[in-house]
Design an enzyme around this catalytic site. Sequence first.
Site, PDB file in Angstrom:
ATOM      1  N   ASP A   1       0.836  -1.206   0.000  1.00  0.00           N
ATOM      2  CA  ASP A   1       0.000   0.000   0.000  1.00  0.00           C
ATOM      3  C   ASP A   1       0.869   1.253   0.000  1.00  0.00           C
ATOM      4  O   ASP A   1       0.695   2.148  -0.821  1.00  0.00           O
ATOM      5  CB  ASP A   1      -0.941  -0.001   1.219  1.00  0.00           C
ATOM      6  CG  ASP A   1      -1.918  -1.168   1.168  1.00  0.00           C
ATOM      7  OD1 ASP A   1      -2.217  -1.637   0.062  1.00  0.00           O
ATOM      8  OD2 ASP A   1      -2.369  -1.623   2.238  1.00  0.00           O
TER       9      ASP A   1
ATOM     10  N   GLU B   1       1.741  -6.575  -5.247  1.00  0.00           N
ATOM     11  CA  GLU B   1       1.253  -5.774  -6.364  1.00  0.00           C
ATOM     12  C   GLU B   1       2.368  -4.950  -7.004  1.00  0.00           C
ATOM     13  O   GLU B   1       2.644  -5.053  -8.191  1.00  0.00           O
ATOM     14  CB  GLU B   1       0.151  -4.839  -5.852  1.00  0.00           C
ATOM     15  CG  GLU B   1      -0.366  -3.894  -6.878  1.00  0.00           C
ATOM     16  CD  GLU B   1      -1.678  -3.240  -6.496  1.00  0.00           C
ATOM     17  OE1 GLU B   1      -1.941  -2.138  -6.946  1.00  0.00           O
ATOM     18  OE2 GLU B   1      -2.470  -3.832  -5.723  1.00  0.00           O
TER      19      GLU B   1
END
Length: 371
Positions: A25, A277
């Site tokens: 994040d 990610e």
Amino acid sequence: MWTICSVKTGNLWDIFCKVIDNYGDIGVCWRLSKGLAACGERVRLWVDDDRALSWMAPKGAPGVEVRHWTPSIQADGLAMGNILVEAFGCEIAPELIAAYAQRKKAEGHPIGKWINLEYLSAESFAERSHGLPSPVMTGPGAGLIKHFFYPGFTAATGGLLREPDLAQRQAWFDRVAWLQQLGIKFQGERLVSLFCYEPPTLGELMDQLAVGAQPTRLLVTSGRAAVIVANWVEKKNNSQPGWNRHGKLSFSYLPILSQHDFDHLLWTCDLNFVRGEDSLVRALWANKPFVWQIYPQHDDAHCGKLDAFLELLDAPPSMRAFHQAWNGIGNAILPSLALPQWQQAVTKALYLQLQHDDLVTQIMRFAQKNH
Ligand code: TRH
């Protein structure tokens, strides 16, 4: 430093990030903030836990101001930016939304945007949902509209984070010098980076590398990967002392790297194991064969996400089978590495991706749109 920006808006961005676990994040939010600032935007990155930034981005970035975000934040007198980015549905503190709504009201009409930045997926819902409005019905933001921004791999999504000078930096990069700086004496062996959670078939990979024709050095990233590898090696040395008797497999445990150096690691290696990610996207830009350990979800939603990505990559069967086993999907044993085939798939996918605008360009355009 990023240099070419096709859009210029002069906006003030307030980007909100909550660190749930791991580094993805904050990693994505940092790259976004840095990219916007390099295009001349003013950026405030609000983060509830900024510890990772001390190693990920030790030098900070010009134009990015990092602010600590507590649940009971006071917005008194704070001039909010005209673009709010709520990263990964993190829910901005009501006090700040109230301050934003007040600014909007005072200035009359659409001066900016409230953007909900979503996770990356190659699944078709990303295209369908990208750009959709979501009217806010309750709370201090009632009456305002949020918009969904989906990163992605197709022209109908918000694209991927990719700096304009990336190819140039890669062309100048000297891997031997970089390894030397880390104290690694490279002697032409195959280099494999390892950034992972706890893959169920780690042992099978190690066994495979230890008996391979080619010597391999495993560059193990700091944190969970280092812990699981060190534990595995200790157990293996006790249970089967001769497992690596020819020393075909050697290990370098890396310090925690800055994001900049993490990219260097991926450019250096002949094969990269990545996870989550952000590192997946960076592995693609590195243009080297890679294996992705997807962030596991309790409802197994990650299985469809992994399939969609492998489909997008047009991955050869050996690469698909390796991913299934590495991610513990089904009971397959880990197949052999087939790097030349995987390389072809990665290079093809990379060139297709280079045809799309990058995420920073797209989100800046999106923020300007009147919808
Ligand atoms: O850390 P991750 O597993 O993050 C995950 C995923 O993003 C997942 O989708 C999300 O839901 C979850 O977090 C909460 O993997 P990811 O996304 O690759 O992020 C790692 C970041 O850490 C990336 O920006 C690279 C950076 N990094 C360094 O800067 N230095 C290092 O030494 C290492 C190992 C990583």
